[in-house]
Write a protein that holds these residues in place. Structure first.
Motif, PDB file in Angstrom:
ATOM      1  N   THR A 156      53.002  30.319  40.581  1.00 33.28           N
ATOM      2  CA  THR A 156      53.892  31.470  40.555  1.00 33.28           C
ATOM      3  C   THR A 156      53.440  32.494  39.525  1.00 33.28           C
ATOM      4  O   THR A 156      53.058  32.152  38.407  1.00 33.28           O
ATOM      5  CB  THR A 156      55.346  31.068  40.260  1.00 33.28           C
ATOM      6  N   ASP A 157      53.461  33.764  39.933  1.00 34.55           N
ATOM      7  CA  ASP A 157      53.141  34.852  39.010  1.00 34.55           C
ATOM      8  C   ASP A 157      54.407  35.557  38.545  1.00 34.55           C
ATOM      9  O   ASP A 157      54.348  36.664  38.003  1.00 34.55           O
ATOM     10  CB  ASP A 157      52.176  35.851  39.651  1.00 34.55           C
ATOM     11  N   LEU A 158      55.560  34.916  38.781  1.00 31.67           N
ATOM     12  CA  LEU A 158      56.861  35.435  38.368  1.00 31.67           C
ATOM     13  C   LEU A 158      57.190  36.774  39.018  1.00 31.67           C
ATOM     14  O   LEU A 158      58.092  37.488  38.578  1.00 31.67           O
ATOM     15  CB  LEU A 158      56.938  35.563  36.839  1.00 31.67           C
ATOM     16  N   GLY A 159      56.441  37.112  40.059  1.00 33.75           N
ATOM     17  CA  GLY A 159      56.719  38.340  40.800  1.00 33.75           C
ATOM     18  C   GLY A 159      56.080  39.586  40.237  1.00 33.75           C
ATOM     19  O   GLY A 159      56.362  40.705  40.703  1.00 33.75           O
ATOM     20  N   TYR A 160      55.176  39.437  39.242  1.00 32.86           N
ATOM     21  CA  TYR A 160      54.552  40.606  38.620  1.00 32.86           C
ATOM     22  C   TYR A 160      53.202  40.913  39.268  1.00 32.86           C
ATOM     23  O   TYR A 160      52.394  40.012  39.506  1.00 32.86           O
ATOM     24  CB  TYR A 160      54.375  40.380  37.119  1.00 32.86           C
ATOM     25  N   GLN A 161      52.975  42.176  39.533  1.00 31.59           N
ATOM     26  CA  GLN A 161      51.730  42.648  40.123  1.00 31.59           C
ATOM     27  C   GLN A 161      51.096  43.684  39.203  1.00 31.59           C
ATOM     28  O   GLN A 161      51.790  44.402  38.483  1.00 31.59           O
ATOM     29  CB  GLN A 161      51.995  43.262  41.504  1.00 31.59           C
ATOM     30  N   PHE A 162      49.764  43.772  39.242  1.00 25.86           N
ATOM     31  CA  PHE A 162      49.043  44.706  38.384  1.00 25.86           C
ATOM     32  C   PHE A 162      48.078  45.540  39.221  1.00 25.86           C
ATOM     33  O   PHE A 162      47.555  45.064  40.238  1.00 25.86           O
ATOM     34  CB  PHE A 162      48.280  43.943  37.301  1.00 25.86           C
ATOM     35  N   PRO A 163      47.805  46.776  38.800  1.00 23.20           N
ATOM     36  CA  PRO A 163      46.971  47.686  39.592  1.00 23.20           C
ATOM     37  C   PRO A 163      45.471  47.460  39.439  1.00 23.20           C
ATOM     38  O   PRO A 163      44.677  48.266  39.894  1.00 23.20           O
ATOM     39  CB  PRO A 163      47.367  49.064  39.045  1.00 23.20           C
ATOM     40  N   PHE A 164      45.077  46.358  38.784  1.00 24.43           N
ATOM     41  CA  PHE A 164      43.655  46.097  38.613  1.00 24.43           C
ATOM     42  C   PHE A 164      43.318  44.720  39.181  1.00 24.43           C
ATOM     43  O   PHE A 164      44.154  43.829  39.218  1.00 24.43           O
ATOM     44  CB  PHE A 164      43.242  46.188  37.142  1.00 24.43           C
ATOM     45  N   GLU A 165      42.083  44.564  39.615  1.00 27.58           N
ATOM     46  CA  GLU A 165      41.659  43.314  40.242  1.00 27.58           C
ATOM     47  C   GLU A 165      41.483  42.216  39.186  1.00 27.58           C
ATOM     48  O   GLU A 165      41.176  42.475  38.031  1.00 27.58           O
ATOM     49  CB  GLU A 165      40.338  43.529  40.984  1.00 27.58           C
ATOM     50  N   THR A 166      41.679  40.983  39.636  1.00 28.26           N
ATOM     51  CA  THR A 166      41.490  39.852  38.745  1.00 28.26           C
ATOM     52  C   THR A 166      40.182  39.133  39.046  1.00 28.26           C
ATOM     53  O   THR A 166      39.838  38.922  40.213  1.00 28.26           O
ATOM     54  CB  THR A 166      42.653  38.843  38.879  1.00 28.26           C
ATOM     55  N   PRO A 167      39.433  38.763  37.995  1.00 27.53           N
ATOM     56  CA  PRO A 167      38.183  38.029  38.220  1.00 27.53           C
ATOM     57  C   PRO A 167      38.398  36.524  38.279  1.00 27.53           C
ATOM     58  O   PRO A 167      37.446  35.765  38.474  1.00 27.53           O
ATOM     59  CB  PRO A 167      37.363  38.399  36.987  1.00 27.53           C
ATOM     60  N   SER A 168      39.636  36.070  38.129  1.00 26.06           N
ATOM     61  CA  SER A 168      39.906  34.638  38.003  1.00 26.06           C
ATOM     62  C   SER A 168      40.481  34.062  39.281  1.00 26.06           C
ATOM     63  O   SER A 168      40.841  34.776  40.225  1.00 26.06           O
ATOM     64  CB  SER A 168      40.867  34.393  36.831  1.00 26.06           C
ATOM     65  N   THR A 169      40.598  32.749  39.304  1.00 17.78           N
ATOM     66  CA  THR A 169      41.206  32.062  40.438  1.00 17.78           C
ATOM     67  C   THR A 169      42.706  32.318  40.449  1.00 17.78           C
ATOM     68  O   THR A 169      43.288  32.806  39.470  1.00 17.78           O
ATOM     69  CB  THR A 169      40.958  30.552  40.350  1.00 17.78           C
ATOM     70  N   GLU A 170      43.358  31.958  41.543  1.00 17.03           N
ATOM     71  CA  GLU A 170      44.798  32.157  41.668  1.00 17.03           C
ATOM     72  C   GLU A 170      45.555  31.402  40.584  1.00 17.03           C
ATOM     73  O   GLU A 170      46.512  31.925  39.990  1.00 17.03           O
ATOM     74  CB  GLU A 170      45.258  31.694  43.052  1.00 17.03           C
ATOM     75  N   LEU A 171      45.139  30.160  40.306  1.00 11.29           N
ATOM     76  CA  LEU A 171      45.818  29.354  39.295  1.00 11.29           C
ATOM     77  C   LEU A 171      45.686  29.962  37.901  1.00 11.29           C
ATOM     78  O   LEU A 171      46.657  30.041  37.148  1.00 11.29           O
ATOM     79  CB  LEU A 171      45.265  27.928  39.294  1.00 11.29           C
ATOM     80  N   VAL A 172      44.464  30.378  37.550  1.00 13.59           N
ATOM     81  CA  VAL A 172      44.235  30.944  36.219  1.00 13.59           C
ATOM     82  C   VAL A 172      44.959  32.270  36.072  1.00 13.59           C
ATOM     83  O   VAL A 172      45.550  32.569  35.023  1.00 13.59           O
ATOM     84  CB  VAL A 172      42.720  31.107  35.957  1.00 13.59           C
ATOM     85  N   HIS A 173      44.946  33.082  37.120  1.00 12.75           N
ATOM     86  CA  HIS A 173      45.628  34.381  37.061  1.00 12.75           C
ATOM     87  C   HIS A 173      47.136  34.194  36.881  1.00 12.75           C
ATOM     88  O   HIS A 173      47.768  34.874  36.065  1.00 12.75           O
ATOM     89  CB  HIS A 173      45.342  35.170  38.341  1.00 12.75           C
ATOM     90  N   ALA A 174      47.714  33.255  37.629  1.00 11.58           N
ATOM     91  CA  ALA A 174      49.150  32.993  37.503  1.00 11.58           C
ATOM     92  C   ALA A 174      49.481  32.476  36.104  1.00 11.58           C
ATOM     93  O   ALA A 174      50.496  32.863  35.502  1.00 11.58           O
ATOM     94  CB  ALA A 174      49.596  31.996  38.559  1.00 11.58           C
ATOM     95  N   LYS A 175      48.635  31.612  35.581  1.00 12.69           N
ATOM     96  CA  LYS A 175      48.837  31.088  34.235  1.00 12.69           C
ATOM     97  C   LYS A 175      48.807  32.211  33.202  1.00 12.69           C
ATOM     98  O   LYS A 175      49.661  32.285  32.307  1.00 12.69           O
ATOM     99  CB  LYS A 175      47.751  30.054  33.920  1.00 12.69           C
ATOM    100  N   LEU A 176      47.838  33.105  33.330  1.00 15.21           N
ATOM    101  CA  LEU A 176      47.724  34.242  32.418  1.00 15.21           C
ATOM    102  C   LEU A 176      48.978  35.106  32.454  1.00 15.21           C
ATOM    103  O   LEU A 176      49.491  35.518  31.407  1.00 15.21           O
ATOM    104  CB  LEU A 176      46.494  35.075  32.790  1.00 15.21           C
ATOM    105  N   ILE A 177      49.490  35.369  33.643  1.00 10.72           N
ATOM    106  CA  ILE A 177      50.696  36.201  33.758  1.00 10.72           C
ATOM    107  C   ILE A 177      51.877  35.532  33.072  1.00 10.72           C
ATOM    108  O   ILE A 177      52.658  36.187  32.365  1.00 10.72           O
ATOM    109  CB  ILE A 177      51.010  36.488  35.237  1.00 10.72           C
TER     110      ILE A 177
END
Length: 356
Positions: A156-177
């Motif tokens: 889960t990304d808690l419903g937050y979206q960003f206008p820039f691309e992520t270089p990470s996997t889905e799991l790492v990106h969600a964790k970062l958020i």
């Protein structure tokens, strides 16, 4: 006996908690112009806990620079929760008595430069340093927040979206958020206009390389801007292991590392069905945890110094959203007449305890 007591729980609802915005006695700040639903919910839970005396907050309003140090536990496959642990305090506090104390502890027990780490507490030198380090840390004027996120919603990304691309996997990106979100909520709730923020993270997948680090900085900056409309000063993001400061930054990150490791292990001993979803109920940890986890868990549950703690559980809700709950770790020490304290579980811990 280790016990979890649920303080409060709410579904994630789009509600406006206007009554809390007028409570000037609270140390937790909900910006008057805040519109973020999660921020409003989180702030309401924090203030409710404060009003009932279940959560206490440090006064950081007079600090010119805040330090937020983070570490993350529960990555192994057997873990039921991913735990994001965050320490927020003032820079002046870190550079005062605590720095002198932790340097003295290093000189005595960790003179070779090894790191405090929950995973490495099989090491005798780290064991001897553990209780003195925790004792010194108790007097930091700050808060240690641990957010335990059910592995069923680890994407889960808690419903937050960003206008820039992520270089990470889905799991790492969600964790970062999630890390950026709860860290920004802490700063927003206890920070003040114009304060500088030094955000420290331990080495982790969210800062695995230069590209990922740049992305992490962008996400953190975006979340701070979103959650802190009152305006911060300079914001810096650093990786603790890259500082040349006699392990100061790493020792700050070691505090959430130790707490997160103990909470992750203790929660792992609970059956999900025994963790209450109604406030005022308790869940007893029936199975034995490792001795290192017992020491740290007991420290969290019985803190008497300036440092305060809070534990938040994030779980899926039957409606399809998430449910946030705050829980109090407690320890039942029993009747002192029933017998002596239990012996350490190994010769190393028994020997280490003589130095405490």
């Amino acid at each position: 006996m280790l016990i979890w007591t649920l303080i409060r729980q709410h579904q994630r609802l789009h509600c406006v908690y206007s009554k809390y915005e007028t409570n000037r006695m609270s140390r937790w700040n909900v910006p008057a112009d805040a519109t973020d639903a999660l921020q409003l919910q989180f702030g309401a839970l924090m203030r409710e806990g404060e009003e009932r005396g279940e959560i206490r907050f440090p006064d950081l309003s007079g600090e010119q620079q805040l330090v937020l140090a983070g570490d993350y536990s529960g990555e192994h496959s057997d873990a039921k929760y991913q735990v994001v642990s965050l320490l927020l305090c003032g820079m002046s506090d870190c550079m005062g008595n605590w720095d002198a104390d932790r340097t003295a502890i290093r000189d005595q027990h960790l003179a070779d430069g090894r790191r405090h780490a929950f995973k490495k507490l099989h090491d005798a030198s780290r064991q001897r340093a553990l209780v003195p380090f925790l004792s010194a840390t108790s007097d930091i004027n700050g808060i240690l927040l641990s957010v335990a996120i059910d592995k069923d919603i680890e994407k889960t990304d808690l419903g937050y979206q960003f206008p820039f691309e992520t270089p990470s996997t889905e799991l790492v990106h969600a964790k970062l958020i999630r890390i950026a979100t709860f860290g920004a909520l802490l700063v927003s709730g206890l920070g003040a206009v114009g304060q500088d923020v030094m955000w420290l993270t331990d080495d982790d997948a969210i800062v695995a390389n230069d590209e990922q680090t740049t992305h992490a900085v962008n996400v953190i900056d975006s979340m701070l801007t979103r959650m802190c409309p009152f305006g911060l000063g300079e914001v810096c993001v650093g990786i603790a292991g890259k500082f040349d400061d006699n392990r100061l930054a790493e020792d700050l990150c070691a505090i959430p590392d130790l707490a997160g490791g103990a909470i992750s292990e203790t929660l792992g001993l609970l059956d999900a069905a025994t963790i209450p979803r109604e406030s005022g109920r308790s869940s007893v940890v029936q199975r034995e945890s490792a001795f290192k986890a017992k020491i740290i868990y007991t420290w969290i549950a019985t803190l008497q110094g300036k440092l305060s703690t809070a534990v938040c559980l994030v779980r899926p809700h039957e409606s399809g959203g998430i449910q946030m709950s705050f829980a109090n770790p407690t320890v039942d020490l029993g009747d002192s007449d029933e017998g002596s304290e239990p012996e350490p579980v190994s010769d190393k811990w028994r020997a280490s305890s003589t130095s405490w």
